[in-house]
Write a protein that holds these residues in place. Structure first.
Motif: not given
Length: 234
Positions: A31-33, A35, A48-50, A73, A76
């Motif tokens: 899991e990550g983010t 930006e 930007s988001g998970p 990756w 969403q």
């Protein structure tokens, strides 16, 4: 045998024999983010988001042996989008990154820090073609191309990647910063246990974004389908 079977069947058989995906059979899911760094509306519609990410070895060589390094990756779904958006990159390129041939040229690497990850195919968006590439900017401890090194790096403060985009043959410019901060898969050398994701950049994309050219995208879709069918057979 239909013409499409000439592409689908070999990938299905290969995945069935391996009991896992044919390409990038081993990796670390995390899991990550993400930006976004580019100004809004400039280039690809990355937000930007998970995210859920995966660092992998293309052939699946054991231990720290050289291989093709992979980075994928999943973002969403955008508002009103039918699916999430998957981006898949693999180590590629020699020499000038502006040369189109270098964005297409697969390259095995001996360490994660050495890899320059490329989309291999441009993404068509609003009539323009955009390339995506990435680099690891926080090098984990340990040499070679070991997935254990990746898992340890994620656990020890996380790993960050610099993601860039280029329009046509233009220069690459910053697009986003991607961070992986919690591994969620099973063993780092196998996706046979724990959570797994079938990343597919053909079926899972953003509105008004498609891989180009169309004929190669269709071949890639058949290859992914065959690999999924081979894995699902077990």
């Amino acid at each position: 045998m239909k013409a499409s079977d000439l592409v689908t069947v070999p990938f299905q058989a290969g995945a069935a024999v391996r009991h896992r995906r044919l390409f990038h059979p081993v990796g670390v899911l995390a899991e990550g983010t993400l930006e976004r760094l580019s100004p809004p509306g400039e280039g690809l519609p990355v937000e930007s988001g998970p995210i859920m990410g995966r660092v992998s070895k293309g052939i699946g060589t054991p231990g720290a042996l050289p291989d093709f390094a992979g980075l994928a990756w999943r973002m969403q779904p955008a508002p009103f989008a039918a699916t999430p958006w998957d981006v898949l990159l693999i180590s590629a390129g020699l020499g000038s990154a502006r040369a189109t041939v270098n964005r297409l040229l697969l390259r095995p690497v001996v360490s994660w820090a050495e890899a320059v990850y490329s989309s291999l195919m441009p993404l068509r968006h609003h009539g323009e073609l955009w390339w995506v590439r990435a680099r690891l900017v926080t090098e984990p401890e340990g040499g070679g191309l070991s997935l254990t090194t990746i898992r340890d790096g994620i656990s020890d403060g996380g790993l960050a990647f610099e993601v860039e985009q280029a329009c046509g043959t233009g220069e690459f410019i910053p697009l986003a910063r991607l961070e992986l901060n919690r591994a969620v898969a099973g063993e780092p050398v196998s996706d046979g246990e724990g959570r797994d994701i079938a990343f597919d950049p053909v079926r899972h994309t953003a509105p008004d974004v498609t891989l180009w050219p169309d004929w190669l995208r269709e071949l890639r879709e058949l290859a992914y389908r065959g690999s999924r069918q081979g894995r699902d057979a077990h």
